[in-house]
Motif scaffolding. Structure first.
Motif, mmCIF file in Angstrom:
data_model
loop_
_atom_site.group_PDB
_atom_site.id
_atom_site.type_symbol
_atom_site.label_atom_id
_atom_site.label_comp_id
_atom_site.label_asym_id
_atom_site.label_seq_id
_atom_site.Cartn_x
_atom_site.Cartn_y
_atom_site.Cartn_z
ATOM 1 N N ASP A 1 -40.885 -28.149 3.632
ATOM 2 C CA ASP A 1 -39.762 -28.286 4.560
ATOM 3 C C ASP A 1 -40.169 -27.879 5.979
ATOM 4 O OD1 ASP A 1 -37.426 -29.147 2.819
ATOM 5 O OD2 ASP A 1 -38.220 -27.440 1.716
ATOM 6 N N ARG A 2 -41.068 -26.908 6.079
ATOM 7 C CA ARG A 2 -41.576 -26.536 7.405
ATOM 8 C C ARG A 2 -42.362 -27.696 8.014
ATOM 9 N NH1 ARG A 2 -42.490 -21.695 4.272
ATOM 10 N NH2 ARG A 2 -40.981 -20.098 4.913
ATOM 11 N N GLY A 3 -43.119 -28.411 7.179
ATOM 12 C CA GLY A 3 -43.847 -29.584 7.655
ATOM 13 C C GLY A 3 -42.902 -30.702 8.082
ATOM 14 N N ILE A 4 -41.844 -30.909 7.318
ATOM 15 C CA ILE A 4 -40.841 -31.912 7.686
ATOM 16 C C ILE A 4 -40.234 -31.541 9.034
ATOM 17 C CG2 ILE A 4 -38.541 -32.811 7.105
ATOM 18 C CD1 ILE A 4 -39.456 -32.608 4.112
ATOM 19 N N ALA A 5 -39.879 -30.270 9.197
ATOM 20 C CA ALA A 5 -39.307 -29.809 10.467
ATOM 21 C C ALA A 5 -40.281 -30.076 11.618
ATOM 22 C CB ALA A 5 -38.967 -28.319 10.387
ATOM 23 N N LYS A 6 -41.539 -29.740 11.436
ATOM 24 C CA LYS A 6 -42.562 -29.939 12.476
ATOM 25 C C LYS A 6 -42.645 -31.415 12.861
ATOM 26 C CE LYS A 6 -46.362 -28.901 14.829
ATOM 27 N NZ LYS A 6 -46.365 -28.128 16.048
ATOM 28 N N ALA A 7 -42.671 -32.298 11.863
ATOM 29 C CA ALA A 7 -42.755 -33.738 12.139
ATOM 30 C C ALA A 7 -41.543 -34.224 12.924
ATOM 31 C CB ALA A 7 -42.902 -34.510 10.837
ATOM 32 N N PHE B 1 -32.435 -37.206 6.341
ATOM 33 C CA PHE B 1 -33.095 -36.288 5.415
ATOM 34 C C PHE B 1 -32.285 -36.045 4.149
ATOM 35 C CE2 PHE B 1 -34.170 -31.649 4.479
ATOM 36 C CZ PHE B 1 -35.380 -31.928 3.861
ATOM 37 N N LEU B 2 -30.972 -35.933 4.290
ATOM 38 C CA LEU B 2 -30.118 -35.571 3.156
ATOM 39 C C LEU B 2 -29.349 -36.787 2.647
ATOM 40 C CD1 LEU B 2 -28.716 -32.218 4.546
ATOM 41 C CD2 LEU B 2 -30.585 -32.531 2.934
ATOM 42 N N ASN B 3 -29.099 -36.789 1.348
ATOM 43 C CA ASN B 3 -28.297 -37.846 0.742
ATOM 44 C C ASN B 3 -27.407 -37.205 -0.324
ATOM 45 O OD1 ASN B 3 -29.703 -37.745 -1.837
ATOM 46 N ND2 ASN B 3 -31.401 -38.745 -0.777
ATOM 47 N N PRO B 4 -26.411 -37.934 -0.794
ATOM 48 C CA PRO B 4 -25.486 -37.347 -1.783
ATOM 49 C C PRO B 4 -26.179 -36.797 -3.032
ATOM 50 C CG PRO B 4 -24.544 -39.346 -0.892
ATOM 51 C CD PRO B 4 -25.960 -39.273 -0.367
ATOM 52 N N LEU C 1 -45.441 -32.880 6.288
ATOM 53 C CA LEU C 1 -45.718 -33.669 7.496
ATOM 54 C C LEU C 1 -45.635 -35.163 7.190
ATOM 55 C CD1 LEU C 1 -48.741 -31.701 9.024
ATOM 56 C CD2 LEU C 1 -46.390 -31.796 9.923
ATOM 57 N N PHE C 2 -46.191 -35.552 6.047
ATOM 58 C CA PHE C 2 -46.174 -36.957 5.636
ATOM 59 C C PHE C 2 -44.735 -37.450 5.459
ATOM 60 C CE2 PHE C 2 -45.974 -39.989 2.076
ATOM 61 C CZ PHE C 2 -46.737 -41.029 2.594
ATOM 62 N N HIS C 3 -43.944 -36.705 4.705
ATOM 63 C CA HIS C 3 -42.559 -37.113 4.461
ATOM 64 C C HIS C 3 -41.707 -36.964 5.718
ATOM 65 C CE1 HIS C 3 -42.952 -38.150 0.297
ATOM 66 N NE2 HIS C 3 -43.646 -37.046 0.098
ATOM 67 N N GLY C 4 -41.999 -35.963 6.531
ATOM 68 C CA GLY C 4 -41.264 -35.786 7.777
ATOM 69 C C GLY C 4 -41.447 -36.963 8.723
ATOM 70 N N ALA C 5 -42.640 -37.530 8.745
ATOM 71 C CA ALA C 5 -42.886 -38.709 9.581
ATOM 72 C C ALA C 5 -42.021 -39.881 9.110
ATOM 73 C CB ALA C 5 -44.363 -39.077 9.550
ATOM 74 N N GLN C 6 -41.844 -40.004 7.807
ATOM 75 C CA GLN C 6 -40.988 -41.062 7.271
ATOM 76 C C GLN C 6 -39.526 -40.817 7.621
ATOM 77 O OE1 GLN C 6 -42.088 -40.864 3.137
ATOM 78 N NE2 GLN C 6 -43.695 -42.405 3.390
ATOM 79 N N VAL C 7 -39.098 -39.568 7.521
ATOM 80 C CA VAL C 7 -37.719 -39.220 7.894
ATOM 81 C C VAL C 7 -37.497 -39.548 9.364
ATOM 82 C CG1 VAL C 7 -36.099 -37.294 8.216
ATOM 83 C CG2 VAL C 7 -37.456 -37.442 6.124
#
Length: 162
Positions: A132-138, A77-80, A54-60
């Motif tokens: 990753d589920r938390g990132i998705a939720k954010a 979210f993705l980089n090389p 959730l924390f990182h998802g908010a940044q994304v």
């Protein structure tokens, strides 16, 4: 039988893999020590990893020009380096979803090096995916995880979608 075949990568991705393996080693050892102490580590670790997501998802989300467009999520979210680190197939992104296939996992590599059995690897993988589920939720998305390397599949299949 789990197969997690490491491909050759550039120096940056190789360093990133080593860093991920280091953190995955910590994760597995925390899990093991809590279990040895008579504590069920799974619910505690799931909550912590989800909070991290959730924390990182908010940044994304903040980096997205239009957070309602999943293509913006993919770019933010993705980089090389990450793509190389996890040996991802070409990413499929539309306004509604982002599909990612991993062919290698540094976390799984660390757990196998520690001698974790396949069942524990699959559980640790699912716990790690709570991030990753938390990132998705954010991001206002849902993550469907079908195949995983830790379950013995050829790839990890992630589908972030509305």
């Amino acid at each position: 039988m789990i197969e997690n075949i490491e491909n050759e990568v550039n120096e940056v991705a190789s360093v990133n893999r080593a860093q991920i393996e280091h953190r995955a080693t910590w994760m597995a050892l925390f899990f093991d020590e809590m279990k040895n102490a008579g504590i069920n580590p799974e619910p505690i670790m799931r909550k912590a990893v989800y909070r991290c997501g959730l924390f990182h998802g908010a940044q994304v989300r903040q980096r997205c020009a239009n957070p309602e467009d999943a293509r913006e999520f993919e770019k933010s979210f993705l980089n090389p380096c990450g793509i190389d680190t996890f040996h991802m197939d070409p990413i499929k992104a539309t306004e509604e979803n982002v599909k990612i296939s991993f062919n290698y996992c540094a976390l799984l590599s660390a757990w196998k090096k520690l001698g974790m059995d396949d069942e524990t690897c699959a559980l640790l993988c699912d716990i790690a995916m709570d991030g990753d589920r938390g990132i998705a939720k954010a991001m206002g998305l849902t993550l469907d995880l079908s195949d995983t390397l830790a379950k013995g599949c050829k790839t990890c299949e992630l589908n972030f979608h509305k």
